[in-house]
Structure formats: structure tokens, C-alpha cells
Write an enzyme that holds these catalytic residues in place. Structure first.
Site, PDB file in Angstrom:
ATOM      1  CE1 TYR A  16      -3.754   2.488   0.732  1.00 43.02           C
ATOM      2  CE2 TYR A  16      -2.177   3.427   2.277  1.00 43.02           C
ATOM      3  CZ  TYR A  16      -3.353   3.527   1.561  1.00 43.02           C
ATOM      4  OH  TYR A  16      -4.128   4.665   1.666  1.00 43.02           O
ATOM      5  CE  LYS A  45      -3.368   5.556  -1.629  1.00 45.42           C
ATOM      6  NZ  LYS A  45      -4.388   6.188  -2.505  1.00 45.42           N
ATOM      7  CB  THR A  81     -12.210   6.201   5.563  1.00 40.17           C
ATOM      8  OG1 THR A  81     -11.051   5.360   5.672  1.00 40.17           O
ATOM      9  CG2 THR A  81     -11.783   7.639   5.276  1.00 40.17           C
TER      10      THR A  81
END
Length: 329
Positions: free
Chosen positions: A229, A233, A268
């Protein structure tokens, strides 16, 4: 759906301020001196650039405040827009007057999206739509985004927010899962940007793209084993610079501006799942930034509006980090 006339009225009222008048006629300063010396009458200087933009005080029209942030009539694509950060940023664009198409892999949007869509339709003259698309597939993106451009005869920009996460030590990370994550988190951003750029060039609508990176592309998050991940990014941050360079003068000398927004830890659905998997992670992250708390989606709305609008007209190839000071230690 609101009529164009009602839309215009709402737009004016949303940013309206009272008219401010200036006098263009000669005035006398220091009256006592002028009475003794008639030649001492002083003529007021020409109005400044700001004053020149103010309306005629006799006019019934009202001026707008911060017009650079207006997105009235512009068309945007938001990937990963079914929920979370993508939906929160899409909402801000609609409130500023933009027509937004949220693209997501889900067959249909969830209740949160539908509630947001209904509320915005009642309050603003812009629109919020949903299209099912898997950002891993360039042909799907090309077809859907091309249809959006054709419908409106324009394309003004993109928020590329679609991303997935898998917390897994590198030594046990499944190769097929690494491929999938890079295809979504990097490939999906790449394909989305290219598809939107083609429409922007076709209709000569130079605009702005916001690629959602992460502070994870700049450092390793404490307590989170997410090497793939983080790498995805970091790739998005570099992609933003590279596309900004390629498209800096691509539409008759005008730019398709490309910038990256790198958030810190946000509450989130994806992060909430992290906390379920590891209850101690929330406290670790809260201690890791200078503000001692996690962020909320609403705290990125202003940054997104700034980066998409004319307010940032000389900004491209940048990475805006908003992380509560996490990377500033």
C-alpha cells in the site's frame, strides 16, 4: 433537478456580499486648508484593481466572494466515489456548482451515497451521478468517461480516490494480492487520469486533476505492516509530477494541472476496519501526529476545492500533505 435560472440565483446567493461603493468624483481633503487655499483641492486616485471589480452601487446585481473557487457548470469524475473520502470530496465539488460522476466497483451505491445525492439535489443547482466501473480495466474507464464527456461536451477534471488496502507482513504477502493492489491503487489512477485527459484535450477544457496519494507514500506508518500500500501511494505521488510535466502546455499552450493530495490518518470505513483488526492501532496513530487525533473526511474538502478550482491556477506537480504534522516530526 433545479432550473438554470434557479441554479444561477442559488449560486449568487451562496457567495454574495453587499455592494461596496467608491467615489470617482474629486473630494476635498483637510477642509480648513482648502477653504484658505482653493487650489488645495485633492482628486481621489483611480480605484484599485479590487475596487474596479466591485459592482455599480446603483445596480441591483450583487458580486460574488472568492469567485476563484466557483465550479459552476464544470464536469468532474471521482473514482472511489461510492463512500469515504471520495464521496466526501465529490460532495464539496457539487456544492461549488460542479456536475460530478462517481465511479466505483460496487454494483450500486450504498445508502450514504443515495442520501447525499438526494440532499445535494435539493440544495444546489449541480448534480451527482453514479457509474459502476472497475478502475483496473482501462477500457471500462475509457468507455464511461468518454460518454460523460460527450454528454456535456466538456471534461474539467478528476479526483482519483479509488484505493484498497491489505495489512500483511511482506514475508507472507500473497503475490496475486500485491498485483491487485498495484493495479487498483496505481494503475487505476493512471488509467483514470489518461481517460479524463483525452476528453479534456478533445473538448479543449483545460482543467485540474487531484490524485489522492497518502502520507504513507512518504513514510512508513507506525504499527501498520502495509509495504505494498505504501509503495502504491509513493507511485501516485511520482505519477502526479510526471503527468504535470507532460500536460503542462498541452491544450493550446494551457495546462491540464495535476496535483496530489496526501492525507494523514482519516476516519473512513477502511481505517475503521484496521481498528477492528488491531484495537491498539488508533491510540498509536493518535500519538504519532502533532494534534493528537485522527482527521475526518470533511477536513479535506477545502483542499480539494482549492486544487480543482482556479484558486490554484499556478499550482501543478505539487504534493499537498495534510497529516496533522505526522511527517513533520
Amino acid at each position: 433537478m433545479l432550473s438554470p435560472s434557479s441554479s444561477a440565483k442559488r449560486s449568487r446567493s451562496r457567495f454574495a456580499i453587499p455592494a461596496v461603493a467608491y467615489s470617482a468624483t474629486p473630494v476635498k481633503l483637510f477642509a480648513n486648508i482648502s477653504e484658505k487655499h482653493p487650489s488645495a483641492t485633492v482628486t481621489q486616485k483611480a480605484p484599485s484593481a479590487i475596487a474596479q471589480r466591485l459592482p455599480d452601487p446603483k445596480s441591483t446585481e450583487r458580486t460574488q466572494r472568492f469567485r476563484e473557487f466557483e465550479l459552476d457548470g464544470r464536469v468532474y469524475v471521482v473514482t472511489g466515489g461510492a463512500q469515504g473520502l471520495g464521496l466526501g470530496l465529490a460532495e464539496a465539488v457539487v456544492e461549488a456548482g460542479g456536475h460530478v460522476y462517481c465511479l466505483d466497483v460496487q454494483g450500486k451505491p450504498n445508502e450514504t451515497f443515495l442520501d447525499t445525492q438526494q440532499r445535494l439535489a435539493q440544495c444546489y443547482g449541480a448534480t451527482l451521478h453514479y457509474r459502476q466501473v472497475d478502475v483496473q480495466h482501462a477500457e471500462q474507464l475509457e468507455t464511461v468517461i468518454s460518454a460523460i464527456g460527450e454528454k456535456h461536451s466538456r471534461m474539467d477534471g478528476l479526483i482519483a480516490a479509488a484505493a484498497i488496502q491489505r495489512v500483511e507482513p511482506a514475508l507472507t504477502y500473497p503475490p496475486e494480492q500485491m498485483t491487485k493492489m498495484m493495479n487498483v491503487n496505481y494503475g487505476g489512477v493512471y488509467y483514470s487520469a489518461v481517460a479524463c485527459a483525452r476528453q479534456m484535450i478533445k473538448y479543449k477544457t483545460a482543467g485540474s486533476m487531484l490524485l489522492v496519494g497518502s502520507m504513507s507514500g512518504l513514510n512508513a506508518n507506525k504499527g501498520l505492516t502495509s509495504s505494498v500500500y505504501n509503495s502504491s501511494k509513493a507511485a501516485v505521488i511520482q505519477l502526479g509530477r510526471s503527468l504535470a510535466m507532460e500536460w503542462g502546455q498541452i491544450i493550446d499552450g494551457k495546462a491540464i494541472r495535476v496535483n496530489v493530495l496526501s492525507p494523514g490518518n482519516i476516519m473512513t470505513p477502511m481505517v475503521e476496519q484496521n481498528f477492528k483488526d488491531d484495537p491498539s492501532l488508533k491510540e498509536t496513530w493518535e500519538r504519532a501526529n502533532m494534534m493528537g487525533r485522527l482527521s475526518e473526511v470533511r477536513e479535506y474538502r477545502g483542499a480539494a476545492l482549492f486544487m480543482l478550482s482556479d484558486a490554484s491556477s499556478f499550482m501543478t506537480g505539487s504534493n499537498l500533505v495534510i497529516d496533522g504534522g505526522y511527517t513533520a516530526w
